[in-house]
Enzyme design. Structure first.
Site, PDB file in Angstrom:
ATOM      1  N   CYS A 143      37.726  33.551  34.716  1.00  0.00           N
ATOM      2  CA  CYS A 143      37.024  34.616  33.993  1.00  0.00           C
ATOM      3  C   CYS A 143      36.099  34.027  32.930  1.00  0.00           C
ATOM      4  O   CYS A 143      35.009  34.550  32.677  1.00  0.00           O
ATOM      5  CB  CYS A 143      38.014  35.559  33.302  1.00  0.00           C
ATOM      6  SG  CYS A 143      39.129  36.401  34.428  1.00  0.00           S
ATOM      7  N   CYS A 184      42.641  33.886  31.610  1.00  0.00           N
ATOM      8  CA  CYS A 184      42.097  33.600  32.947  1.00  0.00           C
ATOM      9  C   CYS A 184      40.964  32.575  32.874  1.00  0.00           C
ATOM     10  O   CYS A 184      39.885  32.877  32.365  1.00  0.00           O
ATOM     11  CB  CYS A 184      41.617  34.909  33.561  1.00  0.00           C
ATOM     12  SG  CYS A 184      40.621  34.727  35.052  1.00  0.00           S
TER      13      CYS A 184
END
Length: 152
Positions: free
Chosen positions: A78, A75
């Site tokens: 993230c 991600c």
């Protein structure tokens, strides 16, 4: 229920490549060492959840407020939010802790807490979710989120 099924399908399609033992993938050093000049409280304010019982002990049963960062290695957002959030939690000088939960390793926790996208951040007090957000926030928004959690 539909969210849980969708998350299970998504996670089953996601490649799960793990680094060799002792190495990290693009995320840098382990969280406890992310503050090279930090105080001992700052160094211990962030931890990686190991399993369900670790989550129960260190998050749900913790007397301090805990920010739970549900993330994934693949991600991109993230990787931006994680270090930013760790920095803001360290600034709180031990008033709040941060638990990092990799959804690929802990799918059961992601499903239990209805995580349908990453990054998802929960604010927990006395074992209850009191606030949450999904996606990236800037430092001012994170500071307001943390101050609301600790009651400052």
């Amino acid at each position: 229920m539909a969210q849980r099924l969708a998350l299970r399908r998504l996670l089953s399609l996601t490649p799960r490549t793990l680094p060799p033992q002792g190495q990290q993938m693009l995320s840098g050093p382990p969280a406890p060492h992310s503050q090279p000049f930090g105080t001992s409280a700052g160094c211990r304010s962030t931890f990686n959840v190991q399993d369900g019982s670790d989550f129960q002990d260190r998050v749900v049963n913790n007397p301090k407020p805990v920010v739970v960062d549900f993330h994934a290695q693949w991600c991109g957002p993230c990787k931006i939010l994680g270090p930013r959030l760790e920095k803001m939690v360290a600034k709180q000088e031990g008033k709040v802790l941060m638990a990092k939960v990799d959804i690929d390793d802990h799918t059961d926790l992601a499903i239990e807490y209805e995580v349908s996208a990453v990054p998802t951040v929960l604010a927990m007090k006395n074992g209850d979710v009191v606030d949450k957000f999904v996606g990236i926030k800037d430092e001012d928004q994170l500071e307001a989120f943390l101050k609301k959690l600790i009651g400052a």
